[in-house]
Design a protein around this motif. Structure first.
Motif, PDB file in Angstrom:
ATOM      1  N   ASP A 164       0.537  -3.715   1.800  1.00 29.09           N
ATOM      2  CA  ASP A 164       0.526  -5.162   2.062  1.00 29.09           C
ATOM      3  C   ASP A 164       1.959  -5.708   1.965  1.00 29.09           C
ATOM      4  O   ASP A 164       2.447  -6.031   0.885  1.00 29.09           O
ATOM      5  N   GLU A 165       2.614  -5.817   3.128  1.00 29.77           N
ATOM      6  CA  GLU A 165       4.041  -6.185   3.134  1.00 29.77           C
ATOM      7  C   GLU A 165       4.265  -7.623   2.667  1.00 29.77           C
ATOM      8  O   GLU A 165       5.272  -7.909   2.013  1.00 29.77           O
ATOM      9  N   ALA A 166       3.329  -8.529   2.995  1.00 27.34           N
ATOM     10  CA  ALA A 166       3.476  -9.927   2.568  1.00 27.34           C
ATOM     11  C   ALA A 166       3.371 -10.021   1.042  1.00 27.34           C
ATOM     12  O   ALA A 166       4.170 -10.721   0.401  1.00 27.34           O
ATOM     13  N   ALA A 167       2.399  -9.312   0.482  1.00 22.49           N
ATOM     14  CA  ALA A 167       2.235  -9.316  -0.986  1.00 22.49           C
ATOM     15  C   ALA A 167       3.461  -8.692  -1.647  1.00 22.49           C
ATOM     16  O   ALA A 167       3.904  -9.142  -2.709  1.00 22.49           O
ATOM     17  N   PHE A 168       4.021  -7.667  -1.009  1.00 22.38           N
ATOM     18  CA  PHE A 168       5.228  -7.026  -1.539  1.00 22.38           C
ATOM     19  C   PHE A 168       6.378  -8.032  -1.591  1.00 22.38           C
ATOM     20  O   PHE A 168       7.061  -8.170  -2.616  1.00 22.38           O
ATOM     21  N   GLU A 169       6.611  -8.740  -0.500  1.00 26.78           N
ATOM     22  CA  GLU A 169       7.715  -9.711  -0.452  1.00 26.78           C
ATOM     23  C   GLU A 169       7.491 -10.833  -1.476  1.00 26.78           C
ATOM     24  O   GLU A 169       8.440 -11.263  -2.136  1.00 26.78           O
ATOM     25  N   ASP A 170       6.251 -11.301  -1.596  1.00 25.83           N
ATOM     26  CA  ASP A 170       5.902 -12.332  -2.594  1.00 25.83           C
ATOM     27  C   ASP A 170       6.263 -11.876  -4.000  1.00 25.83           C
ATOM     28  O   ASP A 170       6.866 -12.612  -4.777  1.00 25.83           O
ATOM     29  N   SER A 171       5.858 -10.647  -4.326  1.00 23.61           N
ATOM     30  CA  SER A 171       6.101 -10.114  -5.675  1.00 23.61           C
ATOM     31  C   SER A 171       7.590  -9.928  -5.920  1.00 23.61           C
ATOM     32  O   SER A 171       8.096 -10.229  -6.996  1.00 23.61           O
ATOM     33  N   LEU A 172       8.289  -9.437  -4.906  1.00 21.85           N
ATOM     34  CA  LEU A 172       9.715  -9.140  -5.047  1.00 21.85           C
ATOM     35  C   LEU A 172      10.516 -10.413  -5.315  1.00 21.85           C
ATOM     36  O   LEU A 172      11.445 -10.413  -6.126  1.00 21.85           O
TER      37      LEU A 172
END
Ligand code: MN
Length: 198
Positions: free
Chosen positions: A42-50
């Motif tokens: 989940d790339e969007a969730a990854f960017e959010d977390s980062l």
């Protein structure tokens, strides 16, 4: 911290905590979330977390084992609890450069599993819990996944010259994802983004 001088010719001892997996004698290699771009589904969730926190996902010890077929590289691998979207924190995963080399994992603390797959597309997921040893056979890529609420600590050992091929998994991904279902249980699903690259 200063790393102890490990005497691979004459033998040495090293301590690892049975709880945290950490050693006071060696410097670990650390993988932060920013090192894991493209690894989680989940790339969007990854960017959010980062954006919120470039957290430490896992760390492991290398200790400079000689790259000889007669030596054995060993150490602990420590995967912290967490998720990106519904996918559990995990290691990048790798094949060995010398594909036909195996590895042994022994679980010291925590709950999780090892995700395996070979170049013919055979996959497996083996549960890890304290006291459980797992044999990763030759030719299998392997990834440690923390499906629990605490730190997952494993001890590993493999042939010193095996080497690491991270690139194949970075390009193609694993065939399977380890995710949390609604209700909290852990399930293995097909990776919709798995890429067939020859
Ligand atoms: Mn390995």
């Amino acid at each position: 911290m200063q790393e102890k001088n490990f005497d691979w010719l004459n033998g040495f001892s090293i301590d690892f905590s049975l709880v945290s997996g950490l050693s006071e004698d060696a410097v670990s290699t650390k993988r932060y979330l920013s090192d894991m771009k493209g690894i989680f589904s989940d790339e969007a969730a990854f960017e959010d977390s980062l954006v919120r926190d470039n957290t430490l996902v896992y760390e492991f010890y290398e200790m400079g084992a000689p790259e000889n077929d007669g030596d054995i590289a060993f150490g602990t691998s420590i995967v912290y609890p967490g998720k990106i979207g519904n996918e559990f924190f995990m290691t990048k995963g790798h094949f060995h450069n010398i594909l036909e080399t195996a590895e042994v994992y022994f679980t010291l603390a925590g709950e999780g599993g090892l995700l395996l797959e070979n170049p013919r597309g055979l996959t497996a997921f083996h549960q890890l819990s304290p006291g459980k040893a797992l044999y990763v056979p030759p030719c299998y890529a392997h990834r440690t996944v923390n499906t629990g609420k605490n730190t997952l600590v494993t001890f590993f050992a493999f042939r010193g010259d095996a080497g690491h091929d991270y690139g194949t998994i970075e390009k193609k991904g694993f065939h399977k994802l380890v995710v949390e279902e609604n209700g909290g249980s852990c399930v293995i699903i097909d990776n919709p983004k798995w890429k067939k690259i020859t």
